[in-house]
Design a protein around this motif. Structure first.
Motif, short mmCIF file in Angstrom:
data_model
loop_
_atom_site.label_atom_id
_atom_site.label_comp_id
_atom_site.label_asym_id
_atom_site.label_seq_id
_atom_site.Cartn_x
_atom_site.Cartn_y
_atom_site.Cartn_z
N PHE A 56 67.21 16.97 101.07
CA PHE A 56 66.59 16.14 102.10
C PHE A 56 67.49 15.89 103.32
O PHE A 56 67.02 15.36 104.32
CB PHE A 56 66.19 14.79 101.50
N ARG A 57 68.75 16.25 103.27
CA ARG A 57 69.66 15.86 104.35
C ARG A 57 69.41 16.62 105.65
O ARG A 57 69.85 16.19 106.71
CB ARG A 57 71.11 16.02 103.92
N ALA A 58 68.68 17.75 105.59
CA ALA A 58 68.40 18.49 106.82
C ALA A 58 67.52 17.68 107.77
O ALA A 58 67.55 17.90 108.99
CB ALA A 58 67.71 19.81 106.48
N ASP A 59 66.74 16.73 107.25
CA ASP A 59 65.83 15.93 108.08
C ASP A 59 66.46 14.63 108.55
O ASP A 59 65.77 13.78 109.13
CB ASP A 59 64.55 15.59 107.30
N THR A 60 67.75 14.44 108.30
CA THR A 60 68.38 13.16 108.61
C THR A 60 69.50 13.33 109.64
O THR A 60 70.02 14.42 109.85
CB THR A 60 68.97 12.52 107.34
N GLU A 61 69.85 12.22 110.27
CA GLU A 61 70.94 12.23 111.24
C GLU A 61 72.29 12.41 110.55
O GLU A 61 73.14 13.18 110.97
CB GLU A 61 70.92 10.91 112.02
N ARG A 62 72.51 11.67 109.47
CA ARG A 62 73.76 11.74 108.69
C ARG A 62 73.45 11.23 107.29
O ARG A 62 72.64 10.32 107.12
CB ARG A 62 74.82 10.84 109.35
N THR A 63 74.05 11.83 106.29
CA THR A 63 73.82 11.44 104.91
C THR A 63 75.14 11.14 104.24
O THR A 63 76.11 11.88 104.42
CB THR A 63 73.09 12.57 104.14
N PHE A 64 75.19 10.06 103.46
CA PHE A 64 76.41 9.68 102.75
C PHE A 64 76.15 9.69 101.25
O PHE A 64 75.04 9.37 100.79
CB PHE A 64 76.87 8.28 103.17
N ALA A 65 77.18 10.02 100.49
CA ALA A 65 77.11 10.00 99.03
C ALA A 65 78.13 8.99 98.53
O ALA A 65 79.34 9.22 98.64
CB ALA A 65 77.39 11.38 98.46
N PHE A 66 77.66 7.86 97.99
CA PHE A 66 78.52 6.83 97.43
C PHE A 66 78.59 7.03 95.92
O PHE A 66 77.55 7.00 95.25
CB PHE A 66 77.98 5.43 97.75
N MET A 67 79.79 7.22 95.41
CA MET A 67 79.97 7.47 93.98
C MET A 67 80.75 6.33 93.35
O MET A 67 81.80 5.94 93.87
CB MET A 67 80.69 8.80 93.78
N PRO A 68 80.26 5.76 92.24
CA PRO A 68 80.91 4.60 91.62
C PRO A 68 82.31 4.92 91.13
O PRO A 68 82.61 6.02 90.68
CB PRO A 68 79.98 4.25 90.45
N ALA A 69 83.17 3.91 91.21
CA ALA A 69 84.57 4.08 90.81
C ALA A 69 84.70 4.49 89.35
O ALA A 69 85.57 5.27 88.98
CB ALA A 69 85.35 2.79 91.08
N GLY A 70 83.83 3.96 88.49
CA GLY A 70 83.89 4.29 87.08
C GLY A 70 83.49 5.72 86.77
O GLY A 70 83.80 6.25 85.70
N GLN A 71 82.81 6.36 87.71
CA GLN A 71 82.35 7.73 87.52
C GLN A 71 83.35 8.73 88.08
O GLN A 71 83.65 9.75 87.48
CB GLN A 71 80.99 7.90 88.21
N GLY A 72 83.88 8.42 89.27
CA GLY A 72 84.73 9.37 89.98
C GLY A 72 83.96 10.03 91.10
O GLY A 72 82.73 9.91 91.19
N ALA A 73 84.66 10.71 91.98
CA ALA A 73 84.03 11.30 93.16
C ALA A 73 84.51 12.73 93.38
O ALA A 73 85.59 13.12 92.95
CB ALA A 73 84.32 10.45 94.39
N VAL A 74 83.68 13.49 94.07
CA VAL A 74 84.03 14.85 94.47
C VAL A 74 83.66 15.01 95.94
O VAL A 74 82.85 14.25 96.49
CB VAL A 74 83.28 15.92 93.64
N ASN A 75 84.26 16.00 96.57
CA ASN A 75 83.94 16.27 97.96
C ASN A 75 82.52 16.80 98.09
O ASN A 75 82.08 17.64 97.31
CB ASN A 75 84.93 17.29 98.53
N TRP A 76 81.80 16.29 99.08
CA TRP A 76 80.45 16.76 99.37
C TRP A 76 80.14 16.45 100.83
O TRP A 76 80.52 15.39 101.32
CB TRP A 76 79.42 16.04 98.47
#
Length: 269
Positions: A56-76
């Motif tokens: 869906f991000r092609a139809d948006t101005e900017r999209t953010f991915a918030f990942m919980p601290a207990g889960q961990g995060a990856v680059n996206w």
């Protein structure tokens, strides 16, 4: 009771597997029926929503991915400037009324306090902002199998999810279901998934693997939010817990002295 997040490594491995790709396709098809286009809007994914935000991000101005601290995060996104942030779901790093839409996937079922998490989402959503939640269905087979991320955390019934939304000043709207095929890795089952999805949606929707509900921020009431200091901090994990340090400082070792200033002749060398 604190519910442990599924680890980011396990989530990525699942969505890179054949079963994970099939699950992603089925959930994306169901999301399409409740996800209205929002040109130039700013949506945020909370949890592990990147397999679905990508569509869906092609139809948006900017999209953010918030990942919980207990889960961990990856680059996206991959090979682009990162739009990922590591967050606590009860203390999002956003100003009030700054986001147009929030997509929660692999998030609500792990929330330590679902009500507080929903209050925080209400705070950051703009007037008229919308929330889309994907949660495991407590009546479905996927919530009972632990080899997929949908088998972890606290599953919800449609009634429980609707009640939580209304308690936190959201008006439930469109809804959908997905994952009617069993979470099996067998090729025969995966080949039948399209037929099982269509048949299940028309015959036994209450037994879907996940429930998808869209809700709108309600404005004619306010949520009292007490000012609070953050009770959480990020602690970087640089080595496995319990591994002793190899650097031992002798009690007889003196602190190093500051280096002497170099003379003009030494500086010119």
């Amino acid at each position: 009771m604190l519910r442990m997040h599924t680890d980011i490594v396990d989530l990525r491995q699942f969505y890179h597997s054949e079963l994970g790709r099939m699950a992603e396709q089925a959930v994306n098809m169901a999301l399409s029926s409740v996800w209205a286009r929002m040109p130039e809007g700013v949506p945020v994914g909370l949890g592990y929503a990147v397999p679905y935000l990508e569509r869906f991000r092609a139809d948006t101005e900017r999209t953010f991915a918030f990942m919980p601290a207990g889960q961990g995060a990856v680059n996206w996104p991959v090979a682009e400037l990162s739009s990922t942030a590591l967050v606590f779901d009860e203390e999002l790093p956003l100003p009030d009324a700054s986001i147009d839409r929030v997509l929660m996937v692999h998030a609500l079922e792990f929330a330590e306090s679902p009500r507080e998490t929903m209050k925080e989402i209400w705070r950051v959503l703009a007037p008229g902002g919308r929330l889309v939640i994907v949660v495991p269905n407590r009546r479905g087979v996927w919530a009972r199998m632990e080899h997929t991320p949908f088998g972890s955390g606290r599953p919800y019934s449609r009634g429980q999810l609707t009640a939580l939304l209304r308690e936190t000043n959201f008006t439930p709207g469109a809804s959908s279901e997905a994952l009617f095929f069993p979470p099996s890795r067998r090729k025969m089952i995966l080949r039948l998934r399209h037929w099982l999805e269509r048949f299940g949606r028309s015959v036994w929707p209450v037994f879907s693997g996940v429930i998808i509900v869209e809700a709108q921020k309600r404005l004619y009431q306010g949520l009292p939010v007490a000012a609070r200091a953050s009770r959480r901090v990020f602690v970087p994990v640089l080595a496995p817990h319990g591994v002793p340090s190899t650097r031992v400082r002798s009690p007889e070792l003196k602190a190093p002295t500051a280096p002497r200033a170099l003379s003009g002749a030494q500086r010119s060398l």
